[in-house]
Design an enzyme around this catalytic site. Sequence first.
Site, PDB file in Angstrom:
ATOM      1  CB  CYS A 176      -2.142   2.068   5.775  1.00 39.38           C
ATOM      2  SG  CYS A 176      -2.730   3.155   7.633  1.00 39.38           S
TER       3      CYS A 176
HETATM    4  N1  SAJ Z   1      -9.347  -3.882   0.587  1.00 42.79           N
HETATM    5  C1  SAJ Z   1      -9.934  -5.062  -0.807  1.00 42.79           C
HETATM    6  N2  SAJ Z   1      -9.978  -6.144  -0.031  1.00 42.79           N
HETATM    7  C2  SAJ Z   1      -9.431  -6.375   1.196  1.00 42.79           C
HETATM    8  C3  SAJ Z   1      -9.565  -5.642   2.275  1.00 42.79           C
HETATM    9  C4  SAJ Z   1      -9.149  -4.367   1.939  1.00 42.79           C
HETATM   10  O1  SAJ Z   1      -9.778  -4.425  -1.506  1.00 42.79           O
HETATM   11  O2  SAJ Z   1     -10.375  -7.277   1.381  1.00 42.79           O
HETATM   12  C5  SAJ Z   1      -9.237  -2.542   0.305  1.00 42.79           C
HETATM   13  C6  SAJ Z   1      -9.711  -2.032   0.669  1.00 42.79           C
HETATM   14  O3  SAJ Z   1     -11.064  -1.500  -0.314  1.00 42.79           O
HETATM   15  C7  SAJ Z   1      -8.906  -0.213   0.641  1.00 42.79           C
HETATM   16  C8  SAJ Z   1      -7.595  -0.882   0.911  1.00 42.79           C
HETATM   17  O4  SAJ Z   1      -7.852  -2.134   0.465  1.00 42.79           O
HETATM   18  O5  SAJ Z   1      -9.139   0.581  -0.644  1.00 42.79           O
HETATM   19  C9  SAJ Z   1      -7.148  -0.552   2.187  1.00 42.79           C
HETATM   20  O6  SAJ Z   1      -8.334  -1.227   3.227  1.00 42.79           O
HETATM   21  P1  SAJ Z   1      -7.971  -2.452   4.473  1.00 42.79           P
HETATM   22  O7  SAJ Z   1      -9.249  -2.350   4.919  1.00 42.79           O
HETATM   23  O8  SAJ Z   1      -6.696  -2.733   4.813  1.00 42.79           O
HETATM   24  O9  SAJ Z   1      -7.826  -0.337   5.280  1.00 42.79           O
HETATM   25  P2  SAJ Z   1      -7.548   1.211   5.942  1.00 42.79           P
HETATM   26  O10 SAJ Z   1      -6.119   1.097   4.978  1.00 42.79           O
HETATM   27  O11 SAJ Z   1      -7.303   2.101   6.811  1.00 42.79           O
HETATM   28  O12 SAJ Z   1      -5.859  -0.245   7.100  1.00 42.79           O
HETATM   29  C10 SAJ Z   1      -6.595   0.797   8.444  1.00 42.79           C
HETATM   30  C11 SAJ Z   1      -4.809   0.058   8.615  1.00 42.79           C
HETATM   31  N3  SAJ Z   1      -4.297   0.625  10.369  1.00 42.79           N
HETATM   32  C12 SAJ Z   1      -3.819   0.884  10.461  1.00 42.79           C
HETATM   33  O13 SAJ Z   1      -1.901   0.832   9.049  1.00 42.79           O
HETATM   34  C13 SAJ Z   1      -3.326   1.242  11.679  1.00 42.79           C
HETATM   35  C14 SAJ Z   1      -4.351  -1.754   8.599  1.00 42.79           C
HETATM   36  O14 SAJ Z   1      -4.394  -2.019   9.198  1.00 42.79           O
HETATM   37  C15 SAJ Z   1      -6.284  -2.546   8.973  1.00 42.79           C
HETATM   38  O15 SAJ Z   1      -5.972  -3.913   9.819  1.00 42.79           O
HETATM   39  C16 SAJ Z   1      -6.677  -1.908   8.141  1.00 42.79           C
HETATM   40  O16 SAJ Z   1      -6.903  -0.794   8.864  1.00 42.79           O
HETATM   41  C17 SAJ Z   1      -8.423  -2.779   8.650  1.00 42.79           C
HETATM   42  O17 SAJ Z   1      -8.357  -3.658   9.351  1.00 42.79           O
HETATM   43  O18 SAJ Z   1      -9.398  -1.740   9.017  1.00 42.79           O
END
Ligand code: SAJ
Length: 442
Positions: free
Chosen positions: A275
Amino acid sequence: MSDIKESLLARIANREARIGVIGLGYVGLPLVVEFAHGGFKSTGFEVDLRKAEAINRGESYIPDVPGSQVAELVRKGNLGATTDFTQLAEQDIIIICVPTPLRKTKDPDVSYILSAADRIISTLKRGQLIILESTTYPGTTDEVLRPIFDETGLQIDADYFLAFSPERVDPGNPNFNTKNIPKVVGGITTASSLVATAAYATIVDHVHRTSSARVAETCKLLENTFRAVNIGLVNELAQLCHELDIDTWEVITAAATKPFGFMPFYPGPGIGGHCIPLDPHYLSWKARMHGFEARFISLAEEVNSRMPEHVVGLVTGGLNRHRKAVNGSKILVMGVAYKRDIDDMRESPALAIVESLQELGAEVSFHDPYVTTIHLEGADRHLQGIPLTDAVVEAADCVVIVTDHSNIDYGHLVAKAQLVVDTRNTTRKLKGGDLDAKVIRL
Ligand code: SAJ
């Protein structure tokens, strides 16, 4: 009220409406199961026969969907799956949940949406509601899908309804699921919004109706661009704090004490997943088509995509302090999945880190309790994971914590390691010893 709207609303209310979901991945399978659980006869449409057969055997291949629930719904006759897309003709509501990847050029690839639309128009019939859930650029539903459906001679509202509703599935999230995550819905017309809202209201606790499909499409992109930009902000801050010898994590923890107007994000080795690294490019592409440069998106991409390089710099600096060159050093990468406690490697920054270290001549190995093999750039290049033993940790000139899986004993790991680069602040909680001499944090 038009006859087909009245009829569809009635069939939704009495659960007679037939639901078809195209694409049974981490979005489509939970959705079709939720509708079946809600009392609708629901059919999943898949191009992958193995998935269809698994569901018809009462099995689930998505961790968030219990196999027992699939089995029960299949037994009751509420749920089935097929690769026969002519059965779309029997559906009252068709929901498209197919992938929307990026091309190599970082331009949107809506080919899966177009393929689903082609299948739908071959059986499109009066009274059907089509909803697109796949994340896409603003205008896809009204500029791309609607003309395809209109070409059949059927007309919006008079003959069919069309809406967009972004998926918000968060795999593995124990607190939020299809039922309790608010659902945004935007129709091409008011009537389309109304019937789509009524359909989701039968299975979701809260539905938020927007005035158009474009608003709903843009809402989804804002949600994930918000994350990408804010992660980019803290990744840039981490690089600045490194220069200023300030503890980034302590700064963020302190800022997070502000009870309003602040939301903590944390630096990392880069961003992965299906995403966050991809969705913002759908928005910036649309912007470019209108001669508008979405600078925050491109800047976030620039900062986030350079984090693997920053991590490799920390490793190089750490080895240097130990009077070692990267070239010839043994480096153990701990955790390669794109985020903790999952096995998903999509866009994982670990791949760029491994490849860069190998290019510098390091002997790179990895351990990840959820991932056994990683595939690197270049024909058929892959690396097998190794078991985590004291011997491999002690033998490593540097251990790089890239993904902070919860089931690793980081205290023991650091105790046995010569040098640790921690990109996830997992060693923060460790106390005493020669931590400062041994651990470098992002
Ligand atoms: N990450 C960071 N720092 C942060 C948060 C995330 O480096 O503060 C990195 C993570 O390690 C990862 C990437 O960013 O590599 C994405 O992380 P994510 O927490 O956004 O996880 P995703 O990719 O699973 O995002 C999903 C998304 N859900 C949908 O699109 C339906 C996102 O909108 C959600 O907010 C997220 O999950 C969530 O909150 O878990």
